[in-house]
Design a protein around this motif. Structure first.
Motif, short mmCIF file in Angstrom:
data_model
loop_
_atom_site.label_atom_id
_atom_site.label_comp_id
_atom_site.label_asym_id
_atom_site.label_seq_id
_atom_site.Cartn_x
_atom_site.Cartn_y
_atom_site.Cartn_z
N VAL A 401 83.84 122.73 155.37
CA VAL A 401 84.44 123.87 156.11
C VAL A 401 85.08 123.48 157.38
N LEU A 402 85.95 124.25 157.91
CA LEU A 402 86.81 124.00 159.07
C LEU A 402 85.87 124.59 160.31
N VAL A 403 85.11 123.84 161.04
CA VAL A 403 84.25 124.37 162.20
C VAL A 403 84.27 123.65 163.33
N ASN A 404 83.75 124.02 164.49
CA ASN A 404 83.65 123.27 165.72
C ASN A 404 82.13 122.79 165.79
N ASP A 405 81.94 121.62 165.70
CA ASP A 405 80.66 120.98 165.29
C ASP A 405 79.47 121.26 166.56
N ASN A 406 80.02 121.39 167.60
CA ASN A 406 79.09 121.64 168.74
C ASN A 406 78.49 123.38 168.56
N HIS A 407 79.59 124.07 168.48
CA HIS A 407 79.24 125.45 168.60
C HIS A 407 78.51 125.77 167.43
N PHE A 408 78.97 125.38 166.23
CA PHE A 408 78.22 126.05 165.15
C PHE A 408 77.05 125.30 164.95
N THR A 409 76.64 124.17 165.37
CA THR A 409 75.48 123.72 165.75
C THR A 409 74.42 124.52 166.24
N ASN A 410 74.96 125.10 167.54
CA ASN A 410 74.19 125.98 168.44
C ASN A 410 74.12 127.33 167.53
N THR A 508 72.23 135.57 157.03
CA THR A 508 73.21 135.07 155.96
C THR A 508 74.64 134.69 156.81
N ILE A 509 74.93 133.62 156.59
CA ILE A 509 76.59 133.28 157.37
C ILE A 509 77.39 133.02 156.14
N LYS A 510 78.43 133.69 156.22
CA LYS A 510 79.61 133.23 155.02
C LYS A 510 80.93 132.82 155.78
N LEU A 511 80.99 131.48 155.33
CA LEU A 511 82.26 130.88 155.81
C LEU A 511 83.41 130.46 154.89
N PRO A 512 84.41 130.66 155.05
CA PRO A 512 85.64 130.01 154.08
C PRO A 512 85.68 128.80 153.89
N LEU A 513 85.61 128.12 152.52
CA LEU A 513 85.83 126.53 152.32
C LEU A 513 87.38 126.20 152.59
N ILE A 514 87.33 124.92 152.80
CA ILE A 514 88.69 124.38 152.89
C ILE A 514 89.11 123.85 151.42
N ASN A 515 90.33 124.27 150.98
CA ASN A 515 90.74 124.16 149.55
C ASN A 515 91.14 122.83 149.60
#
Length: 515
Positions: A401-410, A508-515
């Motif tokens: 997934v395309l995320v910000n490591d620090n913020h999404f860990t929080n 529940t968290i729903k995130l789009p995948l990287i194709n």
């Protein structure tokens, strides 16, 4: 505001009822005029029919009328001041016609009909006072006016009496037709601008006749009546009844446009009122929440500040300052408490920056399971302190997934900390991942207190915290989940909660995948 709104609605209802009643009165007035015109035209049509047949038969006889009546009267008017006398005389001559009764298809004796003519003379005598005895003398008037001609009024009067007597003995079906009545009513209604379907029927002394439209049914609310084809004594033998089955719909249709506008504007007022009321309630709730937030923050800061002060006082003690081990221990306590306060301040600042869109979030491709494991590591000490456990069930086959490591860990840390906080017993937490189409789902399930339906709708609002009843050890300021929502939204994801009071919650968290 409530009283004004109720007053406006009541005025609108009153106006509508009044307008409807006025329309009904106007409709009734027009219908009565229409029926009056129809009754008059039916009478005239019958008279014209008889008159036409009579003239044709009179012309076919070729007889010269015989004069057998001479009616004469004289009128004298005197003016004593001017000695002026006016003498008016009128001679009425009646001429008989022997008309066969075959005119009316009756096998009876011949009927007599008379034609009347008159000779009218006006004589004026100036300065000649006359007695009644002097009128028979051959006096020459100062002025003489003579008029003669037929008396249509008397002719018409005798003819009307004549034909009404014969017509009243005829069957109704021979006097009027259904088509003629329908045509007359329709034409008259159109002239008055009343475009509405109608049914009609003719009643004879209160009993229905065969002269009626196909679907006529008497209804007192929608029916109007008028006497027709009266005889010489003005007896009301026949009555024309007209009903309007769609009368109510017709009257409402005339009000529909203005009524719709009235309803729209009233709804706008209601919506504006509801919005204002909602804002007032919301502002009061926010005020209460902010007060709770300040109290919580004060409490959160009070404990570490007190701890730091105690540690500093202990270090300053001559007996402790020489004990290196104790000094290091107290310094570690000061550092931990300082970190705790710093973390809380950072939470507040992060939310503020997110709302102002000042927080820069750089994203990169990361396996979501690595983020989850990192978050679990962050809460491991808290979990051990509560003798809790976390079990992972990674069932997703695609995890990039395309995320910000620090913020999404929080984000994950905040959800896990909530699961620990709201579990009165040793926390039991399960973390699941799975793929649905081009999405990855992260579920964090606990067996804690759970929450109400109302709380589920508001749990992601800033400052919102559900009351925990008798449990007072649950601290916080209602910013964690608001931060979670902001970050997930920024990652084009979705977050929602399912919960049942006393049985735990599932985030529940729903995130789009990287194709």
């Amino acid at each position: 505001m409530s009283l004004s709104l109720i007053g406006i609605i009541l005025v609108q209802v009153y106006w509508f009822n009044t307008s409807f009643e006025n329309n009904e009165e106007q409709f009734k007035f027009h219908v009565k005029q229409v029926l009056g015109n129809v009754a008059e035209k039916l009478q005239k049509q019958e008279a014209y029919s008889f008159y036409d047949r009579y003239n044709k038969l009179k012309d076919s006889t070729g007889k010269i009328p015989q004069k057998d009546d001479l009616l004469e009267f004289t009128y004298v008017q005197k003016n004593l001041k001017t000695n002026k006398t006016i003498v008016y005389s009128n001679s009425i001559i009646a001429e008989d016609f022997n008309i066969s009764s075959s005119l009316f298809d009756k096998k009876t004796d011949s009927s007599k009909f008379k034609n009347f003519s008159s000779k009218r003379i006006t004589e004026i005598y100036n300065n000649k006072p006359l007695d009644n005895s002097m009128l028979d003398q051959s006096l020459i008037p100062d002025e003489r006016i003579e008029k003669s001609g037929s008396l249509d009024v008397l002719d018409n009067a005798q003819f009307e009496i004549f034909y009404k007597d014969i017509a009243s003995a005829m069957p109704l079906e021979e006097r009027v037709s259904i088509e003629n009545i329908q045509s007359l009513i329709k034409r008259e209604l159109e002239e008055y601008g009343v475009k509405i379907n109608f049914e009609f029927g003719v009643y004879n002394s209160g009993a229905a006749t065969k002269v009626a439209s196909a679907n006529f049914k008497y209804n007192p609310k929608n029916s109007y009546s008028i006497p027709i084809l009266t005889d010489n004594e003005e007896h009301e033998q026949y009555k024309l009844m007209v009903s309007f089955p769609q009368k109510k719909r017709f009257l409402l249709s005339e009000l529909v446009s203005i009524t719709i506008l009235s309803i729209i504007f009233t709804l706008i007022i209601i919506i504006a009122y509801s919005s204002a009321l909602s804002q007032l309630i919301r502002q009061r709730q926010i005020s209460e929440i902010k007060t709770d937030f300040i109290n919580n923050m004060t409490h959160e800061f009070k404990t570490p500040i007190a701890t730091i002060n105690l540690a500093l006082d202990a270090i300053r003690n001559p007996k402790i300052i020489d004990d290196k081990e104790k000094v290091l221990r107290y310094l570690a306590m000061i550092r931990d408490e300082n970190k705790r306060m710093h973390a809380q301040v950072e939470n507040v600042l992060r939310i503020s920056k997110l709302e102002k869109k000042e927080l820069e979030i750089e994203k990169e491709s990361i396996p979501i399971e690595d983020v989850i494991n990192d978050a679990i590591e962050h809460v491991s000490l808290i979990l051990e302190d509560r003798n809790g456990t976390i079990k992972t069930h990674f069932n997703a086959t695609r995890t990039s997934v395309l995320v910000n490591d620090n913020h999404f860990t929080n984000v994950i840390v905040n959800i896990l900390e909530n699961a620990v906080k709201y579990s009165p017993n040793p926390p039991e937490i399960d973390v699941y991942t799975e793929n649905i189409k081009d999405m990855v789902l992260i579920k964090v399930q606990d067996k804690g207190l759970g929450m109400s339906k109302i709380a589920q709708k508001r749990i992601f609002e800033k400052f919102y915290r559900e009351h925990t009843g008798d449990i007072h050890n649950v601290k916080g300021h209602g910013l964690g989940l608001a931060y979670v929502k902001k970050i997930v939204d920024d990652h084009n994801g979705q977050v929602y909660v399912e919960s049942e009071k006393g049985k735990g919650s599932t985030f529940t968290i729903k995130l789009p995948l990287i194709n």
